[in-house]
Scaffold this active site. Structure first.
Site, short mmCIF file in Angstrom:
data_model
loop_
_atom_site.label_atom_id
_atom_site.label_comp_id
_atom_site.label_asym_id
_atom_site.label_seq_id
_atom_site.Cartn_x
_atom_site.Cartn_y
_atom_site.Cartn_z
N SER A 41 51.74 51.06 80.69
CA SER A 41 51.24 51.81 81.89
C SER A 41 52.83 52.36 82.62
O SER A 41 53.86 51.53 82.38
CB SER A 41 50.72 50.86 82.89
OG SER A 41 50.70 51.27 84.07
N TYR A 52 49.57 42.20 87.30
CA TYR A 52 49.26 43.14 86.46
C TYR A 52 50.42 43.91 85.49
O TYR A 52 50.21 44.02 84.37
CB TYR A 52 48.18 44.09 87.00
CG TYR A 52 47.88 45.30 86.30
CD1 TYR A 52 47.39 45.50 84.97
CD2 TYR A 52 48.51 46.59 86.57
CE1 TYR A 52 47.10 46.59 84.12
CE2 TYR A 52 48.61 47.74 85.89
CZ TYR A 52 48.04 47.65 84.80
OH TYR A 52 47.96 49.13 83.93
N LYS A 92 52.42 44.04 81.60
CA LYS A 92 52.52 45.06 80.71
C LYS A 92 54.01 45.15 80.18
O LYS A 92 54.49 45.37 79.15
CB LYS A 92 52.20 46.23 81.58
CG LYS A 92 50.64 46.79 81.55
CD LYS A 92 49.87 46.49 80.40
CE LYS A 92 48.52 46.65 80.55
NZ LYS A 92 47.71 46.44 79.53
C1 UD1 Z 1 47.79 51.60 89.73
C2 UD1 Z 1 49.10 51.81 88.60
C3 UD1 Z 1 48.57 52.09 87.29
C4 UD1 Z 1 47.58 51.11 86.72
C5 UD1 Z 1 46.18 51.40 87.83
C6 UD1 Z 1 45.31 50.49 87.41
C7 UD1 Z 1 51.23 52.42 89.37
C8 UD1 Z 1 51.96 53.72 89.89
N1 UD1 Z 1 50.01 52.61 89.06
O1 UD1 Z 1 47.41 52.95 89.88
O2 UD1 Z 1 49.56 51.93 86.55
O3 UD1 Z 1 47.10 51.35 85.52
O4 UD1 Z 1 46.86 50.89 89.01
O5 UD1 Z 1 44.31 50.37 88.40
O6 UD1 Z 1 51.43 51.64 89.73
N2 UD1 Z 1 44.17 55.79 96.91
C9 UD1 Z 1 43.54 55.89 98.43
N3 UD1 Z 1 42.33 55.60 98.69
C10 UD1 Z 1 41.74 54.52 97.95
C11 UD1 Z 1 42.18 54.40 96.43
C12 UD1 Z 1 43.37 54.99 96.27
O7 UD1 Z 1 44.41 56.48 99.36
O8 UD1 Z 1 40.63 54.13 98.24
C13 UD1 Z 1 45.53 56.24 96.89
C14 UD1 Z 1 46.41 55.24 96.42
O9 UD1 Z 1 47.16 54.91 97.55
C15 UD1 Z 1 47.38 55.64 95.42
C16 UD1 Z 1 46.54 56.84 94.82
O10 UD1 Z 1 45.27 56.98 95.68
O11 UD1 Z 1 48.25 56.63 96.22
C17 UD1 Z 1 45.97 56.26 93.15
O12 UD1 Z 1 45.66 55.04 93.68
P1 UD1 Z 1 45.03 54.51 92.23
O13 UD1 Z 1 43.75 55.30 91.66
O14 UD1 Z 1 44.45 52.81 92.80
O15 UD1 Z 1 45.87 54.35 91.27
P2 UD1 Z 1 47.45 53.96 91.26
O16 UD1 Z 1 47.74 52.54 92.30
O17 UD1 Z 1 48.43 54.70 91.14
#
Ligand code: UD1
Length: 339
Positions: free
Chosen positions: A125, A151, A155
């Site tokens: 990842s 987590y 990796k």
């Molecule tokens: C993270 C990890 C990724 C991992 C994944 C597993 C990083 C960069 N990425 O993904 O490697 O495989 O988790 O789940 O560390 N968001 C909101 N509201 C929500 C949900 C998310 O604003 O309700 C925003 C988050 O703050 C983030 C973006 O959406 O900025 C993506 O979030 P998410 O889908 O959880 O993925 P990552 O955190 O990037």
């Protein structure tokens, strides 16, 4: 036909990879204990591919079961997906993560080495880059090894184990694919992401909110140093990601690399949370309820892939747009909710 063992083959990325493998002439064998997936996924895979798919409902941490079910099966390659992946849960239950993700990898690797397997692909990842310092576009040369959650650390450790095993001189070709943010679903609407409980990831939360399962989406933070104040990620269609695994097996067979290959799998383009919401609304014509909330602890500000190496080594680039992925994810959500 060459047999490829797919651990976690009923899961989100695993199931899409099973389809791509079959479409490219491989013969996948699925191992999945369905703790985070549904047995119905196998039936849907059979519908999509129009063939029966061998599967074993066992835990990869159970060495004896693994040995028993695969006895006398000649496996050409293994794609090892089976692992936990929720960042927040890993902070609460670190040992559960180390046990399943690290011990699981060791078991599967052990089996590979004892059974003359030639190729091995590990689900890594972009989390291994942690919070990249002073850059947003990360290449495989970018310093890695300080993930910001247990987590992520599983990796990092997984990659280290692979390096050490390869260094010991074993006859196994190894590739670690560093995924960015997989989204979307199969165009058939038969397989997609099935989060257990409230989703942590952005797009499943968006589609579930639009489907009426949640009142509103909370955007975690609006004061980040990005173009619109929200975090930026590299979202990649899960079918593109699945295809990268097929290209990965082909690459290992043709090149037999002397050391572990680490390759980013992303589109090379960053998209903010607000851009995702806007694209969802434009693509589906649905208005989304959302509000700004506080930052989520441990979130990386901005990260996207340098996708040169995947293009050069695997001959792979992403084919689908974010619109395609959102469209497929929304179709999938509507299918499973009967909307
Ligand atoms: C993270 C990890 C990724 C991992 C994944 C597993 C990083 C960069 N990425 O993904 O490697 O495989 O988790 O789940 O560390 N968001 C909101 N509201 C929500 C949900 C998310 O604003 O309700 C925003 C988050 O703050 C983030 C973006 O959406 O900025 C993506 O979030 P998410 O889908 O959880 O993925 P990552 O955190 O990037």
């Amino acid at each position: 036909m060459k047999k490829i063992l797919v651990t976690g083959g009923a899961g989100y990325i695993g199931s899409h990879t099973v389809v791509q493998l079959i479409q490219n002439g491989y013969n996948p064998i699925v191992v999945d204990d369905f703790r985070n997936s549904q047995p119905a996924v196998i039936q849907n895979l059979e519908k999509i591919t129009n063939q029966s798919i061998p599967f074993y409902a066992i835990d990869i941490c159970d060495k004896t079961a693994l040995n028993n079910v695969l006895k006398n099966t000649e496996i050409e390659g293994i794609i090892h997906f089976a692992a936990y992946k929720a960042v927040g849960e890993s902070v609460e239950k670190p040992l559960m993560y180390y046990h399943n993700n690290v011990e699981g990898l060791i078991n599967v690797l052990d089996w590979a080495l004892n059974n003359n397997v030639k190729h091995f692909i590990f689900s890594s990842s972009c989390t291994v880059y942690g919070e990249p310092q002073g850059i947003k576009e990360v290449s495989e040369e970018t310093a890695s090894g300080i993930a910001n959650s247990p987590y992520g650390q599983t990796k990092v450790i997984g990659e280290q184990i692979l390096n050490d095993v390869k260094h010991s001189g074993v006859d196994l070709n190894i590739l670690a694919l560093r995924y960015f943010n997989p989204i979307g679903a199969h165009a058939s609407g038969l397989i997609g992401e099935l989060p257990v409980g409230k989703p942590n990831n952005l797009l499943p939360f968006i589609t579930q909110t639009a489907a009426g399962l949640h009142k509103e989406l909370t955007v975690f933070g609006n004061d980040y140093p990005t173009s619109d104040g929200t975090c930026v990620r590299d979202y990649i269609h899960v079918v593109d990601l699945a295809e990268a695994h097929v290209k990965g097996i082909d690459f290992l067979a043709q090149n037999q690399p002397k050391s572990v290959e680490f390759i980013n799998v992303g589109t090379g383009k960053g998209t903010s949370v607000l851009e995702m919401i806007q694209t969802f609304e434009e693509t589906t014509g649905k208005k989304l309820n959302w509000k700004f909330g506080p930052r989520r602890e441990g979130d990386v500000v901005e990260i996207y892939a340098n996708a040169d190496k995947s293009r050069e080594k695997l001959g792979w680039i992403a084919q689908y747009s974010i619109k395609d992925a959102i469209n497929d994810a929304w179709n999938w959500e509507k299918n499973i909710r009967n909307i």
